[in-house]
Write an enzyme that holds these catalytic residues in place. Sequence first.
Site, PDB file in Angstrom:
ATOM      1  N   HIS A  70      -5.669   0.480  10.847  1.00  0.00           N
ATOM      2  CA  HIS A  70      -5.227   0.277   9.522  1.00  0.00           C
ATOM      3  C   HIS A  70      -3.851  -0.319   9.828  1.00  0.00           C
ATOM      4  O   HIS A  70      -3.384  -0.916   8.965  1.00  0.00           O
ATOM      5  CB  HIS A  70      -5.061   1.703   8.988  1.00  0.00           C
ATOM      6  CG  HIS A  70      -5.128   1.499   7.238  1.00  0.00           C
ATOM      7  ND1 HIS A  70      -5.887   0.901   6.565  1.00  0.00           N
ATOM      8  CD2 HIS A  70      -4.038   1.781   6.563  1.00  0.00           C
ATOM      9  CE1 HIS A  70      -5.682   1.024   5.320  1.00  0.00           C
ATOM     10  NE2 HIS A  70      -4.388   1.592   5.208  1.00  0.00           N
TER      11      HIS A  70
ATOM     12  N   ASP B  37     -10.344   0.828  11.841  1.00  0.00           N
ATOM     13  CA  ASP B  37      -9.522   1.280  10.546  1.00  0.00           C
ATOM     14  C   ASP B  37     -10.272   2.679  10.177  1.00  0.00           C
ATOM     15  O   ASP B  37     -11.257   2.527   9.804  1.00  0.00           O
ATOM     16  CB  ASP B  37      -9.534   0.352   9.569  1.00  0.00           C
ATOM     17  CG  ASP B  37      -8.632   0.629   8.540  1.00  0.00           C
ATOM     18  OD1 ASP B  37      -8.235   1.891   8.239  1.00  0.00           O
ATOM     19  OD2 ASP B  37      -8.172  -0.184   7.811  1.00  0.00           O
TER      20      ASP B  37
ATOM     21  N   GLN C  82      -2.335  -4.790   0.275  1.00  0.00           N
ATOM     22  CA  GLN C  82      -2.634  -4.342   1.387  1.00  0.00           C
ATOM     23  C   GLN C  82      -3.025  -2.832   1.219  1.00  0.00           C
ATOM     24  O   GLN C  82      -2.423  -2.187   0.310  1.00  0.00           O
ATOM     25  CB  GLN C  82      -1.446  -4.336   2.485  1.00  0.00           C
ATOM     26  CG  GLN C  82      -1.718  -3.751   3.889  1.00  0.00           C
ATOM     27  CD  GLN C  82      -1.203  -2.292   3.952  1.00  0.00           C
ATOM     28  OE1 GLN C  82      -0.158  -1.940   3.047  1.00  0.00           O
ATOM     29  NE2 GLN C  82      -1.614  -1.773   4.947  1.00  0.00           N
ATOM     30  N   SER C  83      -3.990  -2.325   1.523  1.00  0.00           N
ATOM     31  CA  SER C  83      -4.398  -0.737   1.567  1.00  0.00           C
ATOM     32  C   SER C  83      -4.801  -0.585   0.033  1.00  0.00           C
ATOM     33  O   SER C  83      -5.540  -1.221  -0.571  1.00  0.00           O
ATOM     34  CB  SER C  83      -3.445   0.117   2.379  1.00  0.00           C
ATOM     35  OG  SER C  83      -4.091   1.418   2.246  1.00  0.00           O
ATOM     36  N   ALA C  84      -3.941   0.664  -0.366  1.00  0.00           N
ATOM     37  CA  ALA C  84      -4.158   0.852  -1.847  1.00  0.00           C
ATOM     38  C   ALA C  84      -3.537  -0.414  -2.583  1.00  0.00           C
ATOM     39  O   ALA C  84      -4.282  -0.611  -3.901  1.00  0.00           O
ATOM     40  CB  ALA C  84      -3.156   2.117  -2.162  1.00  0.00           C
TER      41      ALA C  84
ATOM     42  N   GLY D 169       0.854  -1.347   0.162  1.00  0.00           N
ATOM     43  CA  GLY D 169       0.089  -0.013  -0.010  1.00  0.00           C
ATOM     44  C   GLY D 169       0.933   1.173   0.032  1.00  0.00           C
ATOM     45  O   GLY D 169       2.001   1.122  -0.178  1.00  0.00           O
ATOM     46  N   GLY D 170       0.350   2.328   0.359  1.00  0.00           N
ATOM     47  CA  GLY D 170       0.932   3.742   0.416  1.00  0.00           C
ATOM     48  C   GLY D 170       0.226   4.956  -0.133  1.00  0.00           C
ATOM     49  O   GLY D 170       0.561   5.784  -0.979  1.00  0.00           O
ATOM     50  N   ALA D 171      -1.194   4.730  -0.178  1.00  0.00           N
ATOM     51  CA  ALA D 171      -2.216   5.770  -0.519  1.00  0.00           C
ATOM     52  C   ALA D 171      -2.033   6.052  -2.223  1.00  0.00           C
ATOM     53  O   ALA D 171      -2.229   7.222  -2.729  1.00  0.00           O
ATOM     54  CB  ALA D 171      -1.923   7.021   0.125  1.00  0.00           C
TER      55      ALA D 171
END
Length: 403
Positions: free
Chosen positions: A344, A312, A209-211, A138-140
Amino acid sequence: MSFGFDSTQSAMAVLSDRRRETHRRVAGINGLRHRPARQESLRRGIEHVASETYLITRLAFTLLRYLGIGYRWITQLLALGCYALLLTPGFLQVAYYYFLSDKVKRSIVYGDQPRNRLDLYLPVDVNEPKPVLIFVTGGAWIIGYKAWGSLLGLQLAERGIIVACIDYRNFPQGTISDMVNDTSQGISFVINNISNYGGDPNRIYLMGQSAGAHISSCALLEQATKESGKVDTVSWSISQIKAYFGLSGGYNLLDLVDHFHNRGLYRSIFLSIMEGEQSLKKFSPEIKIQDPCLKSCIPNFPPVYLFHGTADYSIPSVASEQFGDALKRAGAKAEVILYEGKTHTDLFLQDPLRGGKDDLFDHLVSIVHSNDSDALAKDATATPRKRVVPEILLQLARKISPF
């Protein structure tokens, strides 16, 4: 008789001295032979650290020029810096392994675009083909980087699982189409080449994960779209993925654009990343899975496991619940696993750094090893993971985390 005995002793002493001298010379020659190899390995390691540091720094300044400097971004960056500082004891240990272990194959080229690189984390024993987990960090969509998966790679490799962490172009270096294309190309490379590194091409799993969960699920659905259109040029198939794991992901951009704006990822920036408001549906897996054109591919779609913490605030857990419901309505196999009170970053960083029992990690390993009785037996007696960051630092990091 005394003279003869003394002569024998003298001769033996001379021979012994000569042997020691010969051993010293051989040892010296071997030392000289190994020293250049060690020096070359160290030099390559230093060059890699320098090049990676330069890349991250350059992209950070490019991003700041694009975003401008505002109060909210300054506070977020400061919080991120403090968060990283508090977790430094763990990061240093992971970095030592990442840069110096011969079981980490760094920056393998999988394509011809910038950042088309991946890292491989190999188990100590690769005498027989091992299961493989492809991981998308991830990392937006802005600060993603393959090394963010090094902790997961290290810990899964200890359980006999090969981990491939894919890097991809971030914004503003690329937009969502570039990210999805890079990820799909990385998946293709792993599927078609992992046997050269001891991986089992028949046991490949995909995780984001995430983004990274959003990007990897988009790549999966784009591949399904290609297959439903009977395209002849596909280099991998969704049927080659044994299961998909989504961790703390967002899958409906229409529901999240305002939420991200309020969290500091401003609407104008987010729409630039996603190539405009008209593309939000196209890159929303929750919406795309309901496309009737994909109906023929659903039987080949891998089982989907969606993990999310109920505390989250970066991406609310309802995002995984709604995607899980959409998958089931479309006829796919899906399971949503919620972790009460987890944030998160708890599931991906704080809990693994804490060591000991980790429900998410155990769940993940049990699925990957589900058809391997020997691996499951080893998992049952595996040494608990050690703590690498003191609890007080983990609690402070949790409070200050900008995520």
